[in-house]
Design an enzyme around this catalytic site. Structure first.
Site: not given
Lengths: 403, 373
Positions: A8, A102-103
């Site tokens: 993350d 974003d993961e």
């Protein structure tokens, strides 16, 4: 044993802005909608110290942290940074899932013997940071849930490893809110039952959880035990495409609403044609100022032509909009998507119309999707998205909005 | 009242007209056959109000009478009996029917015959006689192209266009169109009407086994078809048929000639790999090669085949629903077919390349899908 790595990017939008402008370093930064109705999409750790968190109304965040730098954000820029990270992961990992901008989840099962999963993960993290310049945290565990919770605990800019057999004791002291699937509602419900820590869930009989929370209760209970067999899915199939818009000021201006709906339908139709898709179901959603939300849908013969879809959208809206109340939000969704192109009708579709659409699409492909529009839709700016929705990637939520 | 009849000949006549019967009727009487018994002859009627079929059977009978007999019960009984004479005893007072076979007795409850809807008359009709073979072919070649859209009832039938030079039959569902023209039959004056699908299918089934001349009578609202001892009367579809001539492109510079069977089997194979909803295939013509391809991105399926063909015109790529192509190619019976095209957004026209009889003209049109360039 399964092994899952969760990565993350720390306060991703803020990190991107800081790369572009180093003056933002070590200062509280808020990114999100700048209007009165905007919410915080991302905030720096300096701002979090003042009690700001994401999804908080921007107005409140500004009151809490008046000296913060507020940026509207640009989702295109963030997508580009996200792609850099994706490329690094793609070239290094056997199978990964990009679950949001974003993961990432990486399936590292079976790699331990050859590479040393923990070592490999640390190297991957270093490489990502070197190539993108963005801080990133990871959690390494045996299932998606534990890995994700682990990342959350490790942050910021750190990493954690939860070994097999230790999942339960790792989760036990954490508040239930930390678990994915437990939102505000479920959290409240559990609190009323006197459940604060994951440990309590672990010790509860599964039947009780099922009785209170239904099917979800069972899966929450299992995840609380550190058991999570959800596979890593590398491709997200689009089931529908939609656009919606919340107004800065509630409105009853029917012409404006129709114009926006037309713009939305026009843009979505273009996305359909561009992705070689057809839609068989159109729905329109209206949220009034009192938060009562109504929607209506209609099944239609598969098509991707503007005129049919716009006509359906407007007629749905006309039957839907019956209350004389201010409108807060409107949206259009096309679902029942199938791969294919529009079957031309012998009598209804003129050749000129088909050629016109193709010419318009060519202009849009070359000069951007706002290059040419219907006059009625002209006034509605900034509707639509920049990337192809059918590339199997998760949806990028624009920085100034939050779903 | 009593009469004697052969079980198999009764069954054969009843089966000819039993297609009219609907599964779910609003009027219970319509689940019956109407038997009108006169000296040595019975006239049997079946109806669904839209379509009525009447047939005649010769029997051994002295009396007259009228009764409605439950259709399914009677058909099932007859189907399970070997050929033998049956004695029907009808009590018109009590509305009961008793059938006596070699094996035993069967009792059926009847209905008042007078309650059965009157067979409509075709008043002041125009008359036309055509060969059974012609009518059969006309239906067979066109009916598959007609539509199912309730919102556009005119397209759910076959358009009969009669003139002093020829007879033309047209069917379309707005995506495909078939025009079947015969010059070996003529009408006394120009006229046209739209026949619904159901009676045409019934006609097709009976005509298959008959080569007698069919007498057609029609007016504004109804049409009747009479041949041998069968009569079919139906209501016509009301409305104006779309101007189909205007949408058939006249200038088609790109002409493909290809062996029908190899094209058909190639499309059948490739279409297995196409999307299960849109059945889309692409045809790409360049030089003397035809490339057929399909893909289903959702499942990552992909197929590509190449065929030799003779192609005159500019290289082009066009997309079609493979279902339509398969239906059309299967419906033609010549060795080779022509496909004429002009542009990727314009109709493709299929015609038999060889062996098209002088007095028979078939034209099949199929609309493409709008491909991204």
């Amino acid at each position: 044993m399964k092994s899952v790595l969760h990565l993350d990017l720390d306060s991703f939008f803020v990190s991107c802005e800081r790369l572009l402008d180093s003056k933002l370093n070590n200062r509280p930064v808020l990114i999100g909608g700048t209007s009165d109705r905007g919410v915080v999409a991302s905030c720096s750790y300096e701002a979090r110290a003042f009690g700001v968190h994401s999804a908080m109304p921007m107005k409140m965040a500004r009151q809490l942290c008046p000296h913060a730098v507020v940026i509207r954000g640009n989702s295109g820029t963030y997508s580009k940074f996200s792609d850099i990270v994706t490329d690094v992961i793609k070239s290094n990992s056997p199978r990964f899932e990009k679950s949001s901008i974003d993961e990432f989840y990486i399936d590292t099962t079976g790699m331990d013997r050859f590479y040393g999963t923990y070592k490999w993960s640390k190297e991957l993290r270093t490489q990502i940071m070197k190539e993108s310049g963005l801080p990133i945290s990871f959690g390494l565990s045996t299932g998606k849930t534990t890995a994700k919770i682990g990342t959350g605990e490790a942050k910021p800019n750190n990493f954690i490893k939860i070994d097999e057999g230790e999942e339960k004791s790792f989760l036990a002291p954490l508040p239930v809110r930390k678990m994915p699937m437990i939102g505000a509602k479920t959290n409240q419900k559990l609190h009323l039952m006197g459940i604060q820590k994951i440990q309590t869930i672990q010790e509860m009989p599964v039947e009780l959880m099922t009785r209170v929370l239904g099917k979800n209760g069972h899966s929450i209970w299992k995840k609380a035990q550190g058991i999570d067999n959800t596979p890593i899915t590398s491709y997200h199939e689009k089931k529908s495409i939609s656009i919606e818009r919340t107004f800065e000021k509630d409105t009853t201006d029917i012409n404006k609403l129709r114009s926006i709906l037309t713009a939305m339908a026009e843009n979505l139709s273009y996305q359909l044609r561009n992705g070689n898709k057809l839609s068989g179901c159109v729905s329109v959603r209206v949220r009034y100022s009192d938060f009562i939300t109504e929607s209506k849908q209609l099944h239609i013969p598969y098509t991707s032509l503007d005129n049919k879809l716009i006509e359906t959208v407007i007629s749905l809206f006309n039957t839907l909009y019956s209350r004389r109340v201010l409108v807060r939000l409107i949206g259009v969704r096309f679902s029942k998507l199938v791969g294919g192109n529009h079957q031309i009708n012998l009598f209804d579709d003129s050749e000129e119309l088909i050629n016109l659409y193709q010419a318009l699409d060519n202009i849009r492909n070359r000069f951007g999707q706002d290059a040419v529009k219907r006059v009625v839709a002209m006034g509605s700016k900034g509707i639509g998205r920049s990337s192809n929705p059918f590339n199997g990637q998760p949806i990028v939520i624009p920085a100034h909005r939050r779903a | 009242m009593k009469f004697l009849v052969s079980s198999s000949s009764l069954l054969k006549q009843l089966q000819n007209i039993s297609g009219v019967l609907n599964g779910n009727n609003s009027l219970p009487i319509l689940d019956h056959f109407l038997f009108e018994i006169s000296e040595n002859q019975i006239q049997v009627t079946a109806s669904d109000l839209e379509t009525t079929m009447v047939t005649k059977i010769t029997v051994d009978c002295k009396e007259e009478g009228i009764i409605a007999i439950p259709a399914k019960l009677l058909l099932d009984t007859l189907k399970s009996l070997p050929d033998q004479p049956l004695t029907f005893t009808i009590d018109t007072e009590k509305k009961s029917i008793e059938i006596k076979s070699d094996y035993g007795k069967y009792k059926l409850p009847g209905q008042e015959g007078a309650e059965f809807p009157k067979t409509p008359e075709v008043e002041s009709p125009a008359v036309l006689a055509v060969a059974g073979e012609l009518l059969y072919n006309a239906i067979d070649k066109t009916i598959f192209a007609s539509g199912n859209d309730d919102l556009r009832p005119v397209m759910s039938g076959v358009f009969f266009q009669l003139s002093k030079e020829d007879l033309t039959f047209v069917a379309t569902d707005a995506h495909k169109l078939v025009k079947y023209r015969r010059t070996d039959a003529k009408a006394s004056k120009t006229a046209s009407f739209i026949m619904p699908k159901k009676p045409l299918n019934l006609l097709k089934n009976i005509l298959n086994s008959s080569d007698e001349e069919v007498k057609i009578e029609f007016n504004e609202t109804n049409a009747s078809f009479a041949f041998e001892d069968t009569l079919l009367i139906c209501r016509l579809i009301d409305g104006k048929y779309p101007n189909y001539e205007a949408v058939i492109p006249k200038e088609n510079p790109n002409k493909l000639t290809i062996e029908r069977m190899s094209l058909l089997s190639s499309i059948k194979r490739v279409s297995i790999f196409s999307s299960k909803t849109t059945h889309q295939v692409r045809l790409k013509m360049s030089g003397s090669e035809l490339q057929i391809s399909a893909e289903d991105v959702d499942f990552d399926n992909e197929a590509k085949e190449r065929l030799k063909c003779s192609f005159n015109g500019e290289d082009m790529e066009i997309g079609f629903n493979s279902r339509f192509l398969i239906e059309m190619l299967s419906n033609l019976n010549t060795e080779e077919v022509n496909i004429e095209m002009s542009a990727p957004n314009r109709a493709g026209i299929l015609t038999p390349a060889t062996g098209n009889e002088d007095n028979e003209q078939v034209l099949m049109l199929v609309m493409p899908v709008m491909l991204n360039s």
